[in-house]
Design an enzyme around this catalytic site. Structure first.
Site, short mmCIF file in Angstrom:
data_model
loop_
_atom_site.label_atom_id
_atom_site.label_comp_id
_atom_site.label_asym_id
_atom_site.label_seq_id
_atom_site.Cartn_x
_atom_site.Cartn_y
_atom_site.Cartn_z
N SER A 135 0.72 -1.14 0.32
CA SER A 135 -0.09 0.20 -0.12
C SER A 135 0.67 0.63 -0.25
CB SER A 135 -0.59 0.03 0.95
OG SER A 135 -1.10 1.05 1.63
N TYR A 147 -1.78 -1.01 10.44
CA TYR A 147 -2.04 -1.67 8.68
C TYR A 147 -0.79 -1.07 8.29
CZ TYR A 147 -3.66 -1.22 4.42
OH TYR A 147 -4.55 -1.39 2.98
#
Ligand SMILES: NC(=O)c1ccc[n+]([C@@H]2O[C@H](COP(=O)([O-])OP(=O)(O)OC[C@H]3O[C@@H](n4cnc5c(N)ncnc54)[C@H](O)[C@@H]3O)[C@@H](O)[C@H]2O)c1
Length: 251
Positions: free
Chosen positions: A141, A154
């Site tokens: 990401s 995350y």
């Protein structure tokens, strides 16, 4: 004019295949000629993908080593080889500052996003090494490239995916196997809605947060993944690839 089918006959194994990016990628790869082994958790809905020719679905929890070994074995037995592995299942976890971020949630996010990716590599790479070819694409990401307040689990997990990608590529590059990762920015999806709602980001601010002026679409990530999976990307290995409307370079 016929649709180009650069993945004709290739076998693609995709985790998190019932999610936004997994579904878009499965659909595009199928259009481009791939046979598909789709993996997701037990109650996941693969929708009409499950009905397409050349598609098999499997349930597995990617955090469980025995279930990972089983989905890889079952996919391999079903198709006889694994040419492409989109190691994509992931969860977002809560949005909270570190002092309020429960250790239990941190561990859950790492279990899926890091253990799941590690285990996928651990069981798929031996098959690709034996074949002498294969392309792995891990889902990182933009959160794997820079900081994002409130997203300790995350963010750190997606940095770890980048590290795993680099190590794996170095371990297998000489044997004809490639390992890359994709680093999407915000993509219209359940995951981004959940993160934006938790962070209290208004609709208006969402689009303005990206230099391109909008969130991406799952299909725009799928295009990148399908390219990295193809023989056109034969010399691309060990790299990260943003698909983020210039978000990463603006931070
Ligand atoms: N949506 C975004 O904006 C965005 C941005 C950057 C990176 N990503 C990454 O892309 C990947 C796909 O995201 P998405 O937007 O499609 O999310 P999504 O929630 O729509 O899909 C994720 C899929 O993973 C599956 N999954 C979760 N835990 C699992 C487990 N333990 N075992 C097996 N499957 C499991 C879910 O059931 C779901 O189908 C994720 O790794 C995510 O972190 C997404």
């Amino acid at each position: 004019m016929s649709t180009p089918r650069p993945l004709e006959g290739k076998v693609a194994l995709i985790t998190g295949a019932a999610g936004a990016i997994g579904t878009a990628t499965a659909r595009l790869m199928h259009q481009r000629g791939a046979l598909l082994a789709l993996v997701d958790i037990a109650d996941a809905d693969f929708g009409d993908l499950a009905e397409l020719d050349g598609v098999r679905t499997f349930t597995a929890d990617v955090t469980d080593p025995e279930e990972v070994a089983a989905y890889v074995r079952n996919a391999h037995e079903a198709f006889g080889r694994i040419d492409i592995f989109f190691n994509n299942a992931g969860i977002e976890g809560p949005v909270k500052p570190i002092q309020d971020y429960p250790l239990e949630d941190f561990r859950k996010v790492f279990a899926v996003n890091v253990d799941g990716v590690f285990l996928g590599l651990k069981y798929v790479l031996p098959i690709m090494l034996e074949q002498g070819w294969g392309s792995v694409i891990n889902s990182s990401s933009v959160a794997g490239l820079s900081g994002a307040p409130g997203m300790a689990g995350y963010n750190a997990s997606k940095h770890a995916v980048l590290g795993l990608t680099r190590v794996a590529a170095l371990e297998v590059a000489a044997k004809g196997v490639r390992v890359n990762c994709v680093n999407p920015g915000p993509i219209h999806s359940r995951m981004m809605d959940s993160l934006d709602d938790s962070a209290g980001t208004s609709e208006d601010k969402r689009d303005k947060s990206v230099p391109a002026g909008r969130y991406g679409r799952p299909e725009e990530v799928a295009s990148l993944v399908a390219f990295l999976a193809s023989d056109d990307a034969e010399y691309i290995n060990g790299a990260f690839h943003t698909v983020d409307g210039a978000l990463h370079v603006s931070t």
